[in-house]
Design an enzyme around this catalytic site. Structure first.
Site, PDB file in Angstrom:
ATOM      1  N   ARG A  78     -28.991 -13.245  29.768  1.00 42.27           N
ATOM      2  CA  ARG A  78     -27.924 -13.344  30.777  1.00 42.27           C
ATOM      3  C   ARG A  78     -27.226 -11.991  30.872  1.00 42.27           C
ATOM      4  O   ARG A  78     -26.738 -11.478  29.866  1.00 42.27           O
ATOM      5  CB  ARG A  78     -26.935 -14.440  30.385  1.00 42.27           C
ATOM      6  CG  ARG A  78     -25.749 -14.512  31.320  1.00 42.27           C
ATOM      7  CD  ARG A  78     -24.826 -15.712  31.036  1.00 42.27           C
ATOM      8  NE  ARG A  78     -23.712 -15.665  31.956  1.00 42.27           N
ATOM      9  CZ  ARG A  78     -22.441 -15.367  31.629  1.00 42.27           C
ATOM     10  NH1 ARG A  78     -22.112 -15.143  30.374  1.00 42.27           N
ATOM     11  NH2 ARG A  78     -21.515 -15.305  32.549  1.00 42.27           N
ATOM     12  N   HIS A 131     -18.995 -10.120  37.157  1.00 44.17           N
ATOM     13  CA  HIS A 131     -18.355 -10.209  35.841  1.00 44.17           C
ATOM     14  C   HIS A 131     -17.200  -9.183  35.830  1.00 44.17           C
ATOM     15  O   HIS A 131     -17.202  -8.237  35.052  1.00 44.17           O
ATOM     16  CB  HIS A 131     -19.380  -9.957  34.740  1.00 44.17           C
ATOM     17  CG  HIS A 131     -19.002 -10.502  33.392  1.00 44.17           C
ATOM     18  ND1 HIS A 131     -19.777 -11.415  32.697  1.00 44.17           N
ATOM     19  CD2 HIS A 131     -17.940 -10.258  32.603  1.00 44.17           C
ATOM     20  CE1 HIS A 131     -19.195 -11.698  31.536  1.00 44.17           C
ATOM     21  NE2 HIS A 131     -18.080 -10.999  31.445  1.00 44.17           N
ATOM     22  N   GLU A 189     -16.142 -16.623  34.868  1.00 48.59           N
ATOM     23  CA  GLU A 189     -14.754 -16.863  34.468  1.00 48.59           C
ATOM     24  C   GLU A 189     -13.728 -16.425  35.512  1.00 48.59           C
ATOM     25  O   GLU A 189     -12.936 -15.494  35.265  1.00 48.59           O
ATOM     26  CB  GLU A 189     -14.466 -16.162  33.132  1.00 48.59           C
ATOM     27  CG  GLU A 189     -15.411 -16.551  32.020  1.00 48.59           C
ATOM     28  CD  GLU A 189     -14.989 -15.979  30.670  1.00 48.59           C
ATOM     29  OE1 GLU A 189     -14.081 -15.139  30.620  1.00 48.59           O
ATOM     30  OE2 GLU A 189     -15.573 -16.388  29.651  1.00 48.59           O
ATOM     31  N   ASN A 206     -18.344 -21.166  29.136  1.00 48.53           N
ATOM     32  CA  ASN A 206     -18.113 -20.218  28.041  1.00 48.53           C
ATOM     33  C   ASN A 206     -17.046 -20.812  27.139  1.00 48.53           C
ATOM     34  O   ASN A 206     -15.964 -21.164  27.611  1.00 48.53           O
ATOM     35  CB  ASN A 206     -17.607 -18.879  28.578  1.00 48.53           C
ATOM     36  CG  ASN A 206     -18.652 -18.173  29.437  1.00 48.53           C
ATOM     37  OD1 ASN A 206     -19.809 -18.585  29.483  1.00 48.53           O
ATOM     38  ND2 ASN A 206     -18.239 -17.118  30.108  1.00 48.53           N
ATOM     39  N   TYR A 245     -15.006 -20.350  23.335  1.00 51.83           N
ATOM     40  CA  TYR A 245     -14.744 -19.583  22.112  1.00 51.83           C
ATOM     41  C   TYR A 245     -13.796 -20.312  21.165  1.00 51.83           C
ATOM     42  O   TYR A 245     -13.969 -20.285  19.964  1.00 51.83           O
ATOM     43  CB  TYR A 245     -14.144 -18.212  22.465  1.00 51.83           C
ATOM     44  CG  TYR A 245     -15.159 -17.320  23.111  1.00 51.83           C
ATOM     45  CD1 TYR A 245     -16.024 -16.553  22.337  1.00 51.83           C
ATOM     46  CD2 TYR A 245     -15.303 -17.273  24.487  1.00 51.83           C
ATOM     47  CE1 TYR A 245     -16.996 -15.751  22.929  1.00 51.83           C
ATOM     48  CE2 TYR A 245     -16.269 -16.479  25.091  1.00 51.83           C
ATOM     49  CZ  TYR A 245     -17.111 -15.726  24.296  1.00 51.83           C
ATOM     50  OH  TYR A 245     -18.079 -14.950  24.872  1.00 51.83           O
ATOM     51  N   GLU A 284     -21.789 -18.685  27.164  1.00 53.69           N
ATOM     52  CA  GLU A 284     -21.253 -17.756  26.146  1.00 53.69           C
ATOM     53  C   GLU A 284     -20.666 -18.569  25.010  1.00 53.69           C
ATOM     54  O   GLU A 284     -19.936 -19.534  25.236  1.00 53.69           O
ATOM     55  CB  GLU A 284     -20.118 -16.873  26.697  1.00 53.69           C
ATOM     56  CG  GLU A 284     -20.548 -15.782  27.620  1.00 53.69           C
ATOM     57  CD  GLU A 284     -19.375 -14.936  28.131  1.00 53.69           C
ATOM     58  OE1 GLU A 284     -18.332 -14.849  27.450  1.00 53.69           O
ATOM     59  OE2 GLU A 284     -19.515 -14.381  29.235  1.00 53.69           O
TER      60      GLU A 284
HETATM   61  C1  FCB Z   1     -15.368 -13.739  27.729  1.00 55.74           C
HETATM   62  C2  FCB Z   1     -15.970 -12.721  28.666  1.00 55.74           C
HETATM   63  C3  FCB Z   1     -16.892 -11.748  27.993  1.00 55.74           C
HETATM   64  C4  FCB Z   1     -16.407 -11.345  26.619  1.00 55.74           C
HETATM   65  C5  FCB Z   1     -16.028 -12.556  25.808  1.00 55.74           C
HETATM   66  C6  FCB Z   1     -15.571 -12.237  24.415  1.00 55.74           C
HETATM   67  O1  FCB Z   1     -14.161 -14.180  28.256  1.00 55.74           O
HETATM   68  O2  FCB Z   1     -16.722 -13.367  29.679  1.00 55.74           O
HETATM   69  O3  FCB Z   1     -17.059 -10.653  28.849  1.00 55.74           O
HETATM   70  O4  FCB Z   1     -15.396 -10.431  26.717  1.00 55.74           O
HETATM   71  O5  FCB Z   1     -15.042 -13.271  26.469  1.00 55.74           O
END
Ligand code: FCB
Length: 444
Positions: free
Chosen positions: A81, A124, A169, A296, A298, A353
């Protein structure tokens, strides 16, 4: 340590797509071979980037793409990707920049030769500066410029691209960029944030239509980030705050694309001058069916009631954190996926992600990033759990292939499964990268 999932897990199937992810501005460099973008301008402001770095060289991927393709192939992944830099491929008059297009065509050919699927993101965050000079995402016209760009790219690349994503995003572009001013273009104004969000969503819908026309064989969709919101306490006020935060921040994007409406509670929370600038027909364009939704993930976030603002984020305490200070909470990924699947009729989902910045140390040319490995292990299990609870998840991408330019944190935060020495540009696979490659190879 090895990566593993439970026996007979769908994640062990060769049909489940594994990949690694990057984005143009964060890795390419070679800014002299493209037009300026809003992140070039933002980086040039004193103090904007914590270590004073910028995207002019980054990982020098523009010149090292062949070596990077070999690295990707060595990971045994099914997919890569990456994003296209709009200011590299299009001139200000809207005509194609041939050398920019050729760069990506080489990359696509190189991926095909290695039997790796291309997951291409059109946007992006690197808006051409000339468009920002005319108002950027505050202008409805920018959504139509984006459609033209999507048209040009999908005509040039067609179904060499396995999957197109319109935006990465939009929350970050609109909220961080135009509402809070933390990201480029650095505007901090509520009404601007909401206007930018609407034009980004419109841009997505307009672009999706041309992608479907020009490349009907590709899997076309959108990538959203979500940090599921939890209440600080069980009180009704905190629970209400967590729901409102989700509606204002994350569901603000999911509900329009999946159900064709903005969340009512968030609309009611916004003053009249910050209502989204919806023109007749917009919501139908925005809600056009997608082939997939990219997510995505985290971390999660915790909110408490705030009599003035409605909700306030409560920083994590007493929980494991990454080097970003983000709570490590795999369970919230399962919860997020199951919750979305309950609320909406979801298209197939890709985790586009997931990953962690950690304090990596290179010792004797090895990076034993065991903490990152644990992060991946936990989150692969979370994806497994969500599939078992009925969510149609088709793939998983590690962020990131390489340590790279982490926006306002420059090169200080390392998300790669490959270590990058920024003085020599040497790449060294970390323990997590070795484990990822081995895990993918052992599928049945
Ligand atoms: C996301 C972004 C990516 C990277 C990660 C850690 O929000 O899409 O570009 O910075 O965080």
């Amino acid at each position: 340590m090895k990566l593993s999932v439970p026996d007979h897990s769908p994640l062990q199937s060769r049909d489940f797509i594994y990949g690694v992810a990057t984005s143009a501005f964060q890795i390419e460099g070679a800014s002299d071979r493209r037009l300026p973008c809003i992140w070039d301008t933002f980086c040039a402001q004193p103090g904007a980037i914590s270590d004073g770095t910028d995207g002019h060289i980054a990982c020098d991927h523009y010149h090292r793409w062949e070596q990077d393709l070999e690295l990707i192939a060595s990971l045994n992944v099914d997919a890569y990707r990456f994003s296209v830099s709009w200011p590299r491929v299009m001139k200000e008059d809207g005509s194609p920049n041939r050398s920019g297009l050729d760069f990506y065509l080489q990359l696509l050919d190189g991926l095909a030769a290695r039997n790796i699927k291309a997951f291409l993101t059109l946007y992006h965050w690197d808006l051409p500066q000339y468009l920002q000079d005319r108002g950027g995402w505050l202008k409805r016209e920018t959504a139509f410029k984006f459609r033209d760009y999507a048209d040009m790219i999908s005509r040039a690349f067609g179904d060499r691209v396995y999957s197109y994503a319109t935006l990465n995003e939009p929350f970050c572009s609109a909220y961080l960029g135009y509402e809070k001013g933390f990201h480029a273009p650095g505007i901090s104004d509520l009404a601007s944030g909401r206007s930018a969000a609407h034009h980004l969503l419109l841009a997505h819908g307009l672009a999706l239509e041309v992608l479907n026309q020009n490349s009907p064989g590709s899997f076309n969709g959108l990538v959203l980030n979500m940090s599921p919101t939890y209440p600080l306490s069980a009180s009704a006020e905190d629970r209400h705050a967590a729901v409102l935060a989700n509606d204002m921040l994350f569901n603000w994007y999911a509900q329009p694309v999946l159900a064709g409406t903005y969340p009512a509670a968030a609309l009611a929370h916004l003053p009249a001058q910050a209502q989204p600038p919806i023109a007749p027909g917009d919501m139908e364009i925005i809600a056009r069916p997608m082939d997939y939704l990219g997510l995505n993930y985290y971390t999660r976030s915790v909110y408490r009631a705030d009599p003035d603002r409605g909700f306030t984020e409560s920083p994590p305490t007493g929980v494991p954190l990454t080097d970003m200070g983000w709570e490590i909470c795999p369970q919230a990924l399962t919860d997020l996926l199951v919750d979305l699947n309950d609320r909406y009729v979801l298209p197939p989902v890709f985790i586009t992600e997931n990953g962690a910045a950690m304090l990596d140390r290179k010792i004797n040319n090895r990076i034993n990033d065991i903490d990152r490995l644990h992060y991946y292990q936990g989150h692969l299990h979370a994806v497994h759990d969500a599939i078992l609870q009925g969510v149609d998840i088709r793939g998983y991408f590690a962020w990131s292939l390489l340590d790279n330019f982490e926006w306002t944190l420059g090169h200080e935060k390392r998300f790669g499964i490959t270590y990058v020495d920024y003085t020599t540009q040497e790449r060294t696979l970390k323990a997590s990268g070795h484990a990822f490659a081995e895990f993918i190879n052992k599928r049945i």
